[in-house]
Design a protein around this motif. Structure first.
Motif, PDB file in Angstrom:
ATOM      1  N   LEU A   1       0.837  -1.214   0.000  1.00 35.90           N
ATOM      2  CA  LEU A   1       0.000   0.000   0.000  1.00 35.90           C
ATOM      3  C   LEU A   1       0.864   1.253   0.000  1.00 35.90           C
ATOM      4  O   LEU A   1       0.569   2.225  -0.699  1.00 35.90           O
ATOM      5  CB  LEU A   1      -0.934  -0.009   1.213  1.00 35.90           C
ATOM      6  N   GLY A   2       1.926   1.223   0.812  1.00 35.18           N
ATOM      7  CA  GLY A   2       2.808   2.393   0.898  1.00 35.18           C
ATOM      8  C   GLY A   2       3.477   2.676  -0.431  1.00 35.18           C
ATOM      9  O   GLY A   2       3.601   3.832  -0.839  1.00 35.18           O
ATOM     10  N   LEU A   3       3.866   1.624  -1.127  1.00 38.86           N
ATOM     11  CA  LEU A   3       4.506   1.794  -2.434  1.00 38.86           C
ATOM     12  C   LEU A   3       3.525   2.419  -3.420  1.00 38.86           C
ATOM     13  O   LEU A   3       3.852   3.383  -4.124  1.00 38.86           O
ATOM     14  CB  LEU A   3       5.001   0.439  -2.948  1.00 38.86           C
ATOM     15  N   LEU A   4       2.312   1.887  -3.436  1.00 41.61           N
ATOM     16  CA  LEU A   4       1.303   2.433  -4.346  1.00 41.61           C
ATOM     17  C   LEU A   4       1.030   3.897  -4.013  1.00 41.61           C
ATOM     18  O   LEU A   4       0.946   4.746  -4.895  1.00 41.61           O
ATOM     19  CB  LEU A   4       0.007   1.617  -4.258  1.00 41.61           C
ATOM     20  N   ALA A   5       0.910   4.174  -2.703  1.00 42.03           N
ATOM     21  CA  ALA A   5       0.649   5.555  -2.279  1.00 42.03           C
ATOM     22  C   ALA A   5       1.802   6.452  -2.718  1.00 42.03           C
ATOM     23  O   ALA A   5       1.588   7.562  -3.207  1.00 42.03           O
ATOM     24  CB  ALA A   5       0.473   5.620  -0.767  1.00 42.03           C
ATOM     25  N   ALA A   6       3.021   5.962  -2.554  1.00 49.10           N
ATOM     26  CA  ALA A   6       4.192   6.764  -2.929  1.00 49.10           C
ATOM     27  C   ALA A   6       4.174   7.056  -4.420  1.00 49.10           C
ATOM     28  O   ALA A   6       4.459   8.183  -4.851  1.00 49.10           O
ATOM     29  CB  ALA A   6       5.471   6.035  -2.547  1.00 49.10           C
TER      30      ALA A   6
ATOM     31  N   LYS B   1       2.854  19.546  -6.717  1.00 46.33           N
ATOM     32  CA  LYS B   1       3.503  19.766  -5.435  1.00 46.33           C
ATOM     33  C   LYS B   1       2.528  20.018  -4.267  1.00 46.33           C
ATOM     34  O   LYS B   1       2.620  19.367  -3.230  1.00 46.33           O
ATOM     35  CB  LYS B   1       4.467  20.951  -5.547  1.00 46.33           C
ATOM     36  N   ASN B   2       1.601  20.934  -4.450  1.00 48.77           N
ATOM     37  CA  ASN B   2       0.698  21.300  -3.353  1.00 48.77           C
ATOM     38  C   ASN B   2      -0.194  20.137  -2.946  1.00 48.77           C
ATOM     39  O   ASN B   2      -0.379  19.860  -1.767  1.00 48.77           O
ATOM     40  CB  ASN B   2      -0.180  22.490  -3.750  1.00 48.77           C
ATOM     41  N   LYS B   3      -0.727  19.481  -3.957  1.00 51.90           N
ATOM     42  CA  LYS B   3      -1.616  18.361  -3.705  1.00 51.90           C
ATOM     43  C   LYS B   3      -0.843  17.247  -2.995  1.00 51.90           C
ATOM     44  O   LYS B   3      -1.322  16.639  -2.034  1.00 51.90           O
ATOM     45  CB  LYS B   3      -2.175  17.867  -5.036  1.00 51.90           C
ATOM     46  N   ALA B   4       0.374  17.006  -3.472  1.00 51.56           N
ATOM     47  CA  ALA B   4       1.203  15.953  -2.882  1.00 51.56           C
ATOM     48  C   ALA B   4       1.459  16.245  -1.409  1.00 51.56           C
ATOM     49  O   ALA B   4       1.404  15.341  -0.570  1.00 51.56           O
ATOM     50  CB  ALA B   4       2.526  15.838  -3.645  1.00 51.56           C
ATOM     51  N   ALA B   5       1.712  17.523  -1.103  1.00 51.99           N
ATOM     52  CA  ALA B   5       1.991  17.892   0.289  1.00 51.99           C
ATOM     53  C   ALA B   5       0.793  17.571   1.172  1.00 51.99           C
ATOM     54  O   ALA B   5       0.942  17.056   2.281  1.00 51.99           O
ATOM     55  CB  ALA B   5       2.332  19.372   0.367  1.00 51.99           C
ATOM     56  N   VAL B   6      -0.413  17.859   0.657  1.00 51.10           N
ATOM     57  CA  VAL B   6      -1.623  17.583   1.430  1.00 51.10           C
ATOM     58  C   VAL B   6      -1.770  16.083   1.687  1.00 51.10           C
ATOM     59  O   VAL B   6      -1.976  15.639   2.809  1.00 51.10           O
ATOM     60  CB  VAL B   6      -2.865  18.118   0.681  1.00 51.10           C
ATOM     61  N   TYR B   7      -1.605  15.304   0.621  1.00 48.05           N
ATOM     62  CA  TYR B   7      -1.774  13.857   0.762  1.00 48.05           C
ATOM     63  C   TYR B   7      -0.705  13.250   1.661  1.00 48.05           C
ATOM     64  O   TYR B   7      -0.971  12.390   2.474  1.00 48.05           O
ATOM     65  CB  TYR B   7      -1.760  13.181  -0.612  1.00 48.05           C
ATOM     66  N   LEU B   8       0.524  13.749   1.484  1.00 49.17           N
ATOM     67  CA  LEU B   8       1.617  13.216   2.286  1.00 49.17           C
ATOM     68  C   LEU B   8       1.379  13.543   3.759  1.00 49.17           C
ATOM     69  O   LEU B   8       1.571  12.705   4.636  1.00 49.17           O
ATOM     70  CB  LEU B   8       2.945  13.814   1.815  1.00 49.17           C
ATOM     71  N   GLY B   9       0.940  14.763   4.005  1.00 48.42           N
ATOM     72  CA  GLY B   9       0.647  15.175   5.378  1.00 48.42           C
ATOM     73  C   GLY B   9      -0.421  14.288   5.991  1.00 48.42           C
ATOM     74  O   GLY B   9      -0.281  13.795   7.113  1.00 48.42           O
ATOM     75  N   ALA B  10      -1.484  14.065   5.216  1.00 49.37           N
ATOM     76  CA  ALA B  10      -2.567  13.209   5.712  1.00 49.37           C
ATOM     77  C   ALA B  10      -2.048  11.794   5.964  1.00 49.37           C
ATOM     78  O   ALA B  10      -2.382  11.162   6.958  1.00 49.37           O
ATOM     79  CB  ALA B  10      -3.709  13.180   4.703  1.00 49.37           C
ATOM     80  N   GLY B  11      -1.186  11.335   5.066  1.00 52.24           N
ATOM     81  CA  GLY B  11      -0.640   9.988   5.208  1.00 52.24           C
ATOM     82  C   GLY B  11       0.239   9.842   6.433  1.00 52.24           C
ATOM     83  O   GLY B  11       0.368   8.759   6.983  1.00 52.24           O
TER      84      GLY B  11
END
Lengths: 635, 363
Positions: free
Chosen positions: A79-84, A92-102
């Motif tokens: 799951l982590g690999l797929l999420a990554a 960039k901005n969207k990734a930051a949000v998702y990464l933060g949530a993750g």
């Protein structure tokens, strides 16, 4: 000058290593110590290692731990690999949000994560092996994400193009070039997840179902009666395995290729060489693990059965102190009645109360202390037990039942299980003259050599009894008198302890301790100079009893289990396992006279008569107690 | 500027001489038009250099040939067949990447063998070919090394070996020497030329370095803003640039604006210079290019125009001298040192004056 500087440096490093490794050395020494006491060296032995592998409870916990760790790490890695991959493809901005949530599970305190997951699972599903597994996957994913994401964003996509250019199809290019580039970080994530899962106590503790133990929760459950030496052996084995793996990783030559000066390359190479093994283990445990999760109740192995909490028609869920019942009885009970027992353990009565009240697991039967039983009765949480239908109820000692009426006036809410007294454990080689009174605690002659119980009622009980009052005395003046006495005594007290009393006494760190009779018996096993006495002024008699909660779905099955425990056969097995005074007269009468007469095991009648059971006190009295206690501990 | 230019003037031979053809190829990324309808024919066994500043579309052209990008419009033909939609793995071309793109988890030999293994050649054949490729790039015995332990130059050779071992019909090189130091670059240039002779295949080489282009190329394609400015041999491009842009990009140049006084006389700063270029009508404004080495410094009285030396820089075999006239600065190369402040005359032979159509875009 330089020389001293150098030797100082060496000393500093040596100290750090001692600080880091001394605990492990202690662990190892304990694992080969031929004594159940941590304080006594009984000679070298490997028997704990042998017993370790024969101990079904430990092996089951180990198996659970490994299954959960490998399966959770496996799924978290996928799951982590797929999420990554997903996040790395985002803006960039969207990734930051998702990464933060993750990463929230990472930042969240374990205890918050644990409680949240417990509430979630107990509301929408049930607690068991599966809930632990899902929880572990949840908190492992961020570790994989953090390990894989930098590698993924650092990938040179020219490599992909180069592979295509050289004739590789799209999937071949991913397989042969991109995947190997990513692989070390994926493996890194897998191993971090694996260790995080194996390490975890808090989340596991909250999300486990009845009877499902991992190593960490099992060790915790054992705290009350002392950790089994087999656990030291197991910990040593785990440490050795990890150490050997690490040494292999660092020392193995990397398949003969020259010119590899960097340790990281050697590392990734070695990791790669153990990878097939890891993958096989992972897949196998995933398959078998899932198998045992899917089919928990009808497997051949009763330990494996205990992987899911489910108050099915033929299952009862039971909560008891750690090491307070011979688990072989559970299997025997199943063979005889077809009723499965989901067996769960806790360390303190308060913990039992909380576990029951949280409602996360529906316990049918709880074995606990008298004041918790009284509390549950008052809160209308208990069912009456149909003692008339119990064949073996007659085995119970009427004298104990009479004492139990302090908290259960009609003897219809609780079944006494074991009992004992509180008294003085003292080292007879250091005390001349007879000890038969509480006054040794208060006359100042053993200053600095006294261990008191670190619990309110037990501490004040000694003083109240010494002053000639009832231990259930609610007279304010009497209580304050006891307080003055304890304040005056405090400078003489070495420490207030609960669990460590026995080991401290065996080790000879104190001369006199306030102690439970069961502990006293064990202490005497290790150190014959340790003698136990219930003072002539009288003391507390405690009774651990079974009660049936109102959540019990099938009172007949629960009653059948209680009846079984009251039988002579099961009672005997249990007595030999626990070695506390049993209220079961059939068992008592079948014992050798030598044991019956042993005052360390069975308190004599005149002592019992002199003892009182704790009553549940009114709130205002308890408030006064806790204020006094605060003053005493702070002062 | 959409010209249909073939690389060799006399390519009226059988069509088989043309190996690769780009027809009206256009490509844009988001809002930027990187290529605006490119037409290009590349012949067998030539060393073709795509030359231009960054952003001119030269790398994109290379990536289109390799198959990493698909054109928005136009077609690519390889040996007469349309390969526009063919994925990279099915094209008979191989690429040498600017950053080498070596597979770090493989040894040098495994890197080189990658393409052959995919094509499932026998083991012995692969091993022979790998040894041969290593010997071609002078790295015999490096097969067991890890690419990460090699120097930049060595890595570059491995990347070349990895590409040529597959016997491509075209080798594409994307600024392959960009990361190397000057000395290494020079020697690699010579090696690449030798390699091309030995292999007898077509090289398409992308660079922004005009000197590199002049040294190695049979043909240079000068590109600017997604279009081709000029195609020709190194000499053609150097001596007869099509316009001021090409002249400025290739070598040093004195660029002046002038006007044709008569069909064989051009007027610069009001001074008439006889020239040999024909084809411009009298009165046509033109761009005039004169290479510094063609500017002769003479006695003021003997010169076509006079000026004062304002700067002199020693360059080794010659001096770089700047002469100020009324309107312009003239750059000249001379073996004789001439002190600053010296009054000098300037003479240019008629065949050294290059007149070009005005209005070519600036760099």
């Amino acid at each position: 000058m330089k020389k001293t500087k150098n030797s100082l440096k060496k000393l500093y490093i040596a100290l750090i290593f001692i600080f880091l490794y001394a605990p492990i050395a202690v662990l190892f020494v304990l694992s080969v110590n031929d004594s159940r006491s941590r304080a006594v060296w009984g000679g070298f032995t490997l028997k704990w290692y042998r017993e370790l592998f024969a101990d079904a409870t430990i092996m089951t916990a180990l198996k659970n731990t490994l299954i959960i760790a490998f399966v959770a790490a496996f799924f978290a890695t996928v799951l982590g690999l797929l999420a990554a991959i997903g996040i790395s493809a985002m803006k960039k901005n969207k990734a930051a949000v998702y990464l933060g949530a993750g990463n929230i599970p990472l930042i969240n305190a374990d205890i918050v994560t644990g409680i949240t997951l417990m509430l979630f699972f107990s509301r929408f599903s049930s607690l068991g092996m599966m809930s632990i597994l899902l929880s572990h996957i949840t908190f492992c994913i961020p570790y994989v994400l953090l390990s894989v994401l930098p590698a993924l964003s650092g990938i040179d996509w020219h490599l992909y193009e180069a592979a295509r250019d050289l004739g590789a199809t799209r999937s071949m290019a991913y397989r042969k070039v991109i995947w190997p580039e990513l692989f070390p970080s994926v493996m890194g994530g897998f191993f971090i997840a694996l260790t995080m899962s194996m390490d975890d106590f808090v989340v596991t503790y909250f999300t486990r179902g009845a009877g499902v133990d991992t190593l960490s929760t099992m060790i915790y459950g054992e705290l009350k009666r002392g950790i089994k030496p087999q656990m030291f052996a197991l910990s040593s084995v785990i440490f050795a395995v990890v150490l050997i793996l690490l040494l292999l990783v660092y020392l193995l030559p990397s398949d003969g290729k020259i010119g590899r000066p960097r340790i990281t390359e050697g590392l990734s190479d070695a990791v790669r060489s153990v990878v097939p093994f890891i993958l096989v283990v992972s897949v196998v445990t995933t398959l078998t693990g899932c198998g045992s999760i899917q089919n928990p109740r009808y497997g051949a192995d009763p330990e494996e059965e205990a992987t899911v909490s489910d108050a099915g028609s033929n299952t009862i869920t039971v909560l008891n102190y750690g090491e307070y019942l011979d688990r072989d009885l559970l299997e025997d009970f199943y063979d005889k009645t077809g009723i499965r027992v989901l067996y769960d353990e806790a360390t303190t009565p308060e913990e039992m109360y909380t576990k029951y009240k949280s409602g996360a697991i529906s316990y049918d039967l709880i074995c606990t202390s008298e004041y918790i039983i009284k509390k549950l009765m008052d809160e209308n949480e208990l069912l009456q037990i149909d003692t008339g239908s119990m064949e073996n109820y007659g085995n119970l000692d009427p004298a104990i039942l009479a004492m139990a009426q302090t908290y259960d006036p009609d003897n219809n809410y609780s079944i006494p299980y074991f009992y004992g007294t509180v008294g003085l454990l003292y080292n007879s080689s250091e005390i001349t003259g007879e000890v038969d009174s509480w006054d040794v605690l208060f006359d100042g002659s053993y200053s600095g050599e006294i261990i008191m119980q670190n619990s309110i009622r037990d501490a004040y009980m000694c003083a109240l009894k010494y002053l000639g009052y009832s231990l259930n005395d609610t007279d304010r003046e009497h209580m304050l008198e006891a307080q003055r006495l304890l304040l005056k005594q405090k400078p003489d007290v070495e420490a207030y302890f609960v669990d460590e009393v026995r080991e401290e006494m065996v080790a000879g760190n104190a001369t006199i301790a306030v102690c439970y009779s069961g502990e006293a018996y064990l202490a005497n096993e290790y150190n014959e100079d340790l003698t136990y006495v219930v003072p002539k002024e009288g003391s507390n008699l405690w009774i651990d009893s079974w009660c049936m909660t109102k959540r019990c779905q099938n009172p007949e099955n629960a009653t059948a289990f209680l009846d079984y425990l009251c039988g002579e056969e099961a009672g005997m097995v249990n007595f030999e396992y626990v070695y506390y005074p049993t209220p079961n007269l059939a068992v008592y009468n079948a014992l050798d006279e030598e044991i019956r007469e042993d005052e360390l095991v069975f308190p004599p009648q005149e002592v019992l008569k002199n003892c009182e059971v704790y009553e549940t006190l009114p709130d205002d009295v308890m408030e006064l107690y806790s204020e006094m206690w605060k003053e005493l501990k702070v002062y | 500027m959409k010209e249909n230019i073939s690389i060799k003037e006399n390519s009226q031979e059988p069509g088989s001489r043309i190996l690769l053809e780009l027809k009206g190829v256009a490509k844009s990324f988001e809002t930027t038009d990187v290529l605006k309808g490119l037409d290009l024919k590349i012949e067998r066994n030539t060393f073709v250099t795509l030359l231009g500043p960054s952003g001119c579309g030269k790398s994109t052209t290379l990536r289109l040939i390799a198959g990493f990008e698909k054109p928005d419009a136009g077609n690519i033909f390889f040996e007469g067949k349309d390969i526009t939609g063919l994925p990279p793995e099915q094209r008979e071309v191989n690429t040498v990447f600017q950053n080498y793109a070596l597979f770090t988890h493989m040894t040098v030999a495994e890197n080189i063998a990658f393409g052959l293994k995919i094509k499932k050649y026998p083991r012995e054949y692969i091993s022979d070919r790998v040894d041969y490729a290593l010997s071609l790039v002078n790295l015999e015995g490096y097969g067991d090394r890890n690419p990460g332990t090699l120097s930049g130059g060595q890595q570059q050779r491995i990347a070349i070996a990895r590409a040529i071992v597959n016997e491509p019909k075209i080798l594409l090189l994307d600024e392959p020497l960009g990361a190397l130091d000057l000395k290494l670059r020079k020697s690699m240039q010579i090696e690449l030329m030798k390699l091309k002779e030995e292999l007898g295949i077509t090289f398409v080489y992308v660079t922004h370095d005009q000197e590199e282009a002049l040294t190695m190329s049979d043909q240079i394609v000068v590109m600017n803003h997604g279009m081709i400015e000029q195609i020709g041999s190194a000499e053609d491009i150097y001596n007869e640039p099509k316009n001021a842009y090409v002249a400025r990009f290739i070598g040093e140049a004195n660029l002046k604006t002038g006007r044709m006084s008569s069909p064989s006389v051009v007027s610069i700063e009001g001074v008439d210079f006889p020239c040999t270029d024909e084809g411009f009508l009298s009165g046509t404004p033109v761009d005039v290019m004169i290479r510094p080495e063609d500017v002769e410094l003479v006695d003021p009285l003997a010169g076509q125009i006079c000026g004062v030396v304002s700067d002199i820089i020693f360059k080794g075999i010659f001096y770089h001298i700047t002469v100020k006239t009324d309107e312009y600065e003239w750059k000249a190369c001379s073996t004789m040192p001439t002190p600053v402040g010296t009054k000098v005359g300037i003479h240019v032979d008629p065949f050294n004056i290059r007149n070009m159509i005005q209005g070519a875009k600036e760099i």
